[in-house]
Design a protein around this motif. Structure first.
Motif, PDB file in Angstrom:
ATOM      1  N   ASP A  67      50.097  47.489  52.899  1.00 41.79           N
ATOM      2  CA  ASP A  67      49.034  47.482  51.985  1.00 41.79           C
ATOM      3  C   ASP A  67      49.422  48.636  51.104  1.00 41.79           C
ATOM      4  OD1 ASP A  67      50.038  49.869  53.821  1.00 41.79           O
ATOM      5  OD2 ASP A  67      48.488  50.190  54.498  1.00 41.79           O
ATOM      6  N   MET A 252      42.486  40.214  44.266  1.00 44.77           N
ATOM      7  CA  MET A 252      41.449  40.448  44.547  1.00 44.77           C
ATOM      8  C   MET A 252      40.348  40.939  43.945  1.00 44.77           C
ATOM      9  SD  MET A 252      43.449  42.763  46.920  1.00 44.77           S
ATOM     10  CE  MET A 252      43.827  45.159  46.017  1.00 44.77           C
ATOM     11  N   GLU A 255      38.349  38.487  46.489  1.00 40.48           N
ATOM     12  CA  GLU A 255      38.804  37.924  47.616  1.00 40.48           C
ATOM     13  C   GLU A 255      38.467  39.652  48.616  1.00 40.48           C
ATOM     14  OE1 GLU A 255      38.872  34.859  49.090  1.00 40.48           O
ATOM     15  OE2 GLU A 255      39.133  34.503  47.591  1.00 40.48           O
ATOM     16  N   HIS A 256      38.417  40.705  48.082  1.00 42.57           N
ATOM     17  CA  HIS A 256      38.199  42.012  48.636  1.00 42.57           C
ATOM     18  C   HIS A 256      36.927  41.884  49.876  1.00 42.57           C
ATOM     19  CE1 HIS A 256      34.999  42.496  45.314  1.00 42.57           C
ATOM     20  NE2 HIS A 256      34.808  43.065  46.057  1.00 42.57           N
ATOM     21  N   ARG A 257      38.018  42.820  50.866  1.00 35.83           N
ATOM     22  CA  ARG A 257      36.699  42.238  52.016  1.00 35.83           C
ATOM     23  C   ARG A 257      36.127  43.711  52.106  1.00 35.83           C
ATOM     24  NH1 ARG A 257      40.979  39.409  53.845  1.00 35.83           N
ATOM     25  NH2 ARG A 257      42.761  41.588  54.396  1.00 35.83           N
ATOM     26  N   THR A 258      37.105  44.904  52.474  1.00 40.99           N
ATOM     27  CA  THR A 258      36.957  46.129  51.975  1.00 40.99           C
ATOM     28  C   THR A 258      36.433  47.190  51.366  1.00 40.99           C
ATOM     29  OG1 THR A 258      38.958  47.067  52.418  1.00 40.99           O
ATOM     30  CG2 THR A 258      37.463  46.350  54.346  1.00 40.99           C
ATOM     31  N   GLU A 261      39.900  47.643  50.055  1.00 43.87           N
ATOM     32  CA  GLU A 261      40.557  47.082  48.928  1.00 43.87           C
ATOM     33  C   GLU A 261      40.194  47.186  47.565  1.00 43.87           C
ATOM     34  OE1 GLU A 261      41.769  43.738  53.068  1.00 43.87           O
ATOM     35  OE2 GLU A 261      40.675  43.332  50.432  1.00 43.87           O
TER      36      GLU A 261
END
Ligand SMILES: Nc1ncnc2c1ncn2[C@@H]1O[C@H](COP(=O)(O)OP(=O)(O)O)[C@@H](O)[C@H]1O
Ligand SMILES: [Mg+2]
Lengths: 296, 258, 282
Positions: A67, A252, A255-258, A261
């Motif tokens: 990560d 990103m 496509e960032h999810r949180t 991120e």
């Protein structure tokens, strides 16, 4: 001794227009940098690069980083290194030849080719690389696939014309008394280049090389089509897929999810900006010292 | 008792003028009065500060970096004295009233006509009809009209050196300045063009006070009413008309300083 | 043959390699679009609809999208660049001039992906709020950001021309009593037309060739936008989208055609620059 009213208003309008344009431009750039700093500065730190993995183990490749953006950073570094290995010697040599040896005709033709290449959009360069693989797959190498080497070749082609041109310009910008120095001492043309011209033009060429590195590091469109992926570990061979900073930023953004991120994405963008900014600063300084030296 | 003759007032007063470029002293404590109807010439070897002296009069030194000017330069326009370096003096308007011709002809890369007309249109806000008249008169005054009247819209860069220099003079005269500054105006011209321009100055000095610069003693002898000799930025000698005409005297002065 | 004798030949080989590379890229692209000529496939590519799964591969909407975005960016950037260049060359006080010029140089080094990234979080929400329509990913958004990208190119090329002019005309015009703004309007700008044209053409090339900004900000709908707030797709983004999404190889013809069009645009631009003479590299 008074200007006409008419003239005063148009003068004022011109002045305001120019100042506004300059201030707007500066504000826009500062906004981009300021926003990145504001959102990204907090994330800078070993954690951003290595996540939970210990940095030394990550650097040695003992343990993978899951990560952090270590593999993206390393991928970009490898990409820059490889493409420069390919492009720098060729570009500088080509530039020297064009500046010092080539006939008028050759110069014109090659100059046009180089300018043309400089104009090729990077996505077309990426497409070129991608189709090479397609063609190879259908002919000699059925298992050919995109990867680090292909990306490096395409990026090398992308920066090659810059290298040729900056070398050529740095040599052409030398004062003529220097150019005559070698022959007056009985040097051959190559000796003159090697011992007089190249050392004098070195800084200019260096600044071209650094700028080329910057372009290799920032270009996204080429690697988009030639093997960059969102998740990869350090490439084990030249044919592996790889991660890279600019591609990661692009990926990103959508496509960032949180929230974490997203923060990491800002950190990545800031890292890339600092990287290209540093390279730019170095190139600028090299260029400046070169100009000071020859323009008195 | 004789009636006291009224002393005419000068047009230009330079008092204790010093100019430095980036700390280097180029002019030091120069003083000069210029009276109506006279042509004063500054002469000196190259690098002695002649051009800088002229440029100090229209503040053109400020167009170059790191310039520092001290002292006073005053000009009389319409019976009023203006301190050239006072912040309240409008700079562009001042430069309009002080016409300058440069060492090398410097036409702008426009047409012949536009070279003369543009400052009239922009700086004086003249309408096209007036402008045309003014341009013609100015070109006639420098005896260029007959040579160029059929090619007014050709580029000024197609003219010969002498013609270009006369064009530049016309461009300045068209603005009807109060004073002329001539910086070695014939330095880049051949013999014939030089004589032509010198003859023009002979007539122009009736109408304009002129401060000129040369490094050519022959030209000085032909044109000057008064001479100041510059050396290393300082005024080291002065000559009046009788002294200039005395070949012995002027030769001695020249030999002492060149 | 010793090293020193070999050297010129090596240099020559490198120069030839550079020249050959440009030709090679062109040849590969032509080879790839060749099937379009033989099978009469151009008709399917030169069409207004991109519905690949229904066998419609038209890329004309992308051509229009590219033109709209690039011309829009030029329309925004050119006046700004003229202002900045004149400011830097004539009006700016000493220190500010240096800072401003350095900043413009610096702008050339900002990665396009960063412009795209920042705009998604800074400009897109603003556009969405202000106009209260659509997603904020639109022709207008991409145009604004793209204009920022091409601005330094135009400024630097223009300023190089202005610098040359200024060198010869500044003192003359000052002596003629031109105010500095009047000097800009009546002397510098009329005389720099050629440089301005070159700058604009180069800026257009940059705008047409950029991928990331339109890909990230324009919304990528393969259609001709009806308003500036509609989404659209450029040729460059089209290539990226089709190739990067592992589509079927039947789609590739349209992509190669797009690549060839882009390449030919660049050839055209180079020819125009040659005609304008001089060297205009920023
Ligand atoms: N813009 C400038 N910057 C620095 N030095 C200057 C500048 N202009 C003139 N000088 C210096 O001032 C001296 C006098 O110059 P100038 O007035 O042009 O002399 P002249 O016209 O008598 O040949 C020279 O030594 C020159 O180097
Ligand atoms: Mg001089």
């Amino acid at each position: 001794m008074r200007p006409t009213a008419n003239r005063r208003t148009s003068d004022l309008a011109t002045t305001i227009f120019c100042w506004t344009a300059a201030v707007l431009t500066m504000l826009a750039v500062l906004a981009v940098m300021g926003f990145l700093l504001y959102r990204g500065a907090g994330t800078l730190g070993p954690n951003l690069f290595f996540g939970e993995t210990h940095w030394w183990e990550a650097v040695r490749g003992v343990r993978p980083v899951f990560d952090g953006l270590w593999s993206a950073l390393a991928g970009t570094a490898l990409l820059v290194l490889l493409s420069c290995l390919l492009a720098v010697p060729t570009g500088i040599a080509g530039g020297i030849y064009l500046s010092e040896y080539g006939s008028r005709r050759f110069r014109a033709v090659a100059g046009f080719a180089v300018d043309l290449m400089a104009g090729i959009p990077s996505i077309v360069m990426g497409l070129f690389g991608f189709s090479l693989i397609v063609v190879l797959r259908h002919t000699f190498v059925p298992r050919a696939k995109t990867g680090l080497l292909l990306a490096a070749v395409c990026i090398a082609l992308l920066v090659l014309p810059y290298l040729v041109r900056t070398t050529q310009n740095a040599l052409a910008g030398l004062p003529s008394h220097l150019r005559l120095l070698g022959p007056s001492l009985g040097f051959t043309p190559w000796q003159n280049i090697r011992h007089v011209l190249l050392p004098s033009a070195g800084r200019g060429i260096l600044s071209g090389v650094i700028l080329a590195m910057g372009r290799a590091a920032e270009d996204t469109a080429v690697i988009l089509l030639t093997g960059a992926v969102a998740q990869a570990f350090l490439p084990r061979s030249l044919y592996d897929k790889f991660e890279a900073l600019p591609f990661r930023i692009y990926y990103m953004a959508a496509e960032h999810r949180t929230a974490a991120e997203l923060d990491q994405a800002f950190g990545t963008a800031l890292v890339l900006l600092m990287l290209t900014g540093t390279l730019f600063g170095l190139a600028f300084a090299a260029q400046r010292t070169m100009e000071k030296r020859w323009k008195g | 008792m004789e009636r006291m003759k009224r002393i005419p007032e000068p047009m230009l007063e330079i008092a204790d003028l010093s100019v430095r470029f980036a700390g280097k002293q180029v002019l030091e404590s120069v003083n000069l009065d210029l009276y109506p109807g006279e042509l004063v010439m500054a002469i000196g070897p190259s690098g002695s500060g002649k051009t800088t002296l002229l440029r100090a009069v229209n503040r053109l030194n400020e167009a170059y970096p790191h310039c520092n000017t001290r002292g006073q330069v005053r000009i009389r326009l319409a019976d009023r004295w203006w301190d050239i370096y006072a912040p309240s003096t409008p700079l562009a308007e001042l430069r309009l009233r002080v016409g300058m011709v440069f060492q090398h002809p410097n036409p702008l890369p426009f047409s012949i006509y536009k070279n003369v007309a543009l400052p009239l249109r922009i700086s004086l806000g003249m309408n096209p009809k007036e402008t045309l008249l003014r341009v013609q008169r100015a070109l006639e005054a420098v005896q260029l009209w007959s040579e160029v009247k059929d090619r007014l819209h050709d580029s000024a860069l197609t003219l010969s050196g002498g013609q270009q220099q006369r064009l530049c003079l016309a461009r300045v005269l068209a603005l009807e300045p109060a004073l002329l500054l001539l910086d070695e105006p014939t330095a880049s011209l051949d013999f014939k063009a030089t004589r032509h321009i010198e003859a023009l100055f002979q007539t122009l000095k009736q109408r304009y006070p002129i401060l000129a610069v040369t490094h050519n003693p022959g030209q000085m002898r032909r044109l000057a009413d008064r001479v100041m000799v510059l050396q290393d930025g300082r005024c080291v000698a002065a000559m009046s008309r009788p002294e200039i005409e005395d070949p012995e005297h002027s030769r001695r002065v020249m030999e002492a300083f060149f | 043959m010793d090293g020193a004798k070999l050297m010129p030949h090596l240099l020559r080989a490198a120069a030839l390699a550079c020249t050959a590379a440009a030709g090679g890229i062109l040849l590969v692209l032509i080879y790839l679009v060749l099937p379009l000529f033989t099978s009469g496939g151009w008709g399917s590519v030169i069409a207004w609809q991109w519905l690949p799964f229904q066998g419609r591969f038209g890329i004309l909407p992308m051509v229009v999208g590219t033109l709209l975005i690039a011309l829009g960016a030029l329309a925004v950037a050119t006046p700004l660049a003229v202002g900045v260049a004149c400011f830097v060359q004539v009006l700016a006080p000493g220190r500010i001039k240096g800072i401003c010029l350095a900043l413009v140089h610096y702008m050339t080094s900002i990665p396009t992906v960063i412009y795209g990234f920042v705009s998604i979080f800074l400009l897109v929400p603003l556009i969405r709020q202000w106009f209260d329509r659509g997603t904020g990913f639109s022709l207008a958004t991409a145009t604004i950001v793209l204009s920022l990208l091409i601005l330094p190119t135009i400024v630097l090329v223009l300023q190089a021309t202005l610098r040359e002019l200024d060198r010869s005309a500044r003192v003359t015009c000052a002596a003629l009593g031109f105010s500095r703004p009047a000097y800009i309007r009546h002397v510098l700008l009329p005389l720099c037309r050629r440089g301005l044209l070159a700058a604009v053409v180069l800026g257009f090339g940059r705008a047409v060739g950029d991928t990331l900004i339109s890909l990230m900000l324009a919304g990528n709908a393969p259609m001709v936008p009806a308003s500036p707030l509609d989404a659209t797709r450029t040729l460059t983004a089209h290539i990226a989208l089709v190739v990067a999404t592992d589509s079927q190889s039947t789609f590739y013809h349209s992509v190669f055609a797009a690549g060839l069009i882009l390449f030919l645009v660049m050839v055209l631009i180079q020819l125009i620059l040659r005609r304008l003479g001089g060297t205009f590299t920023p």
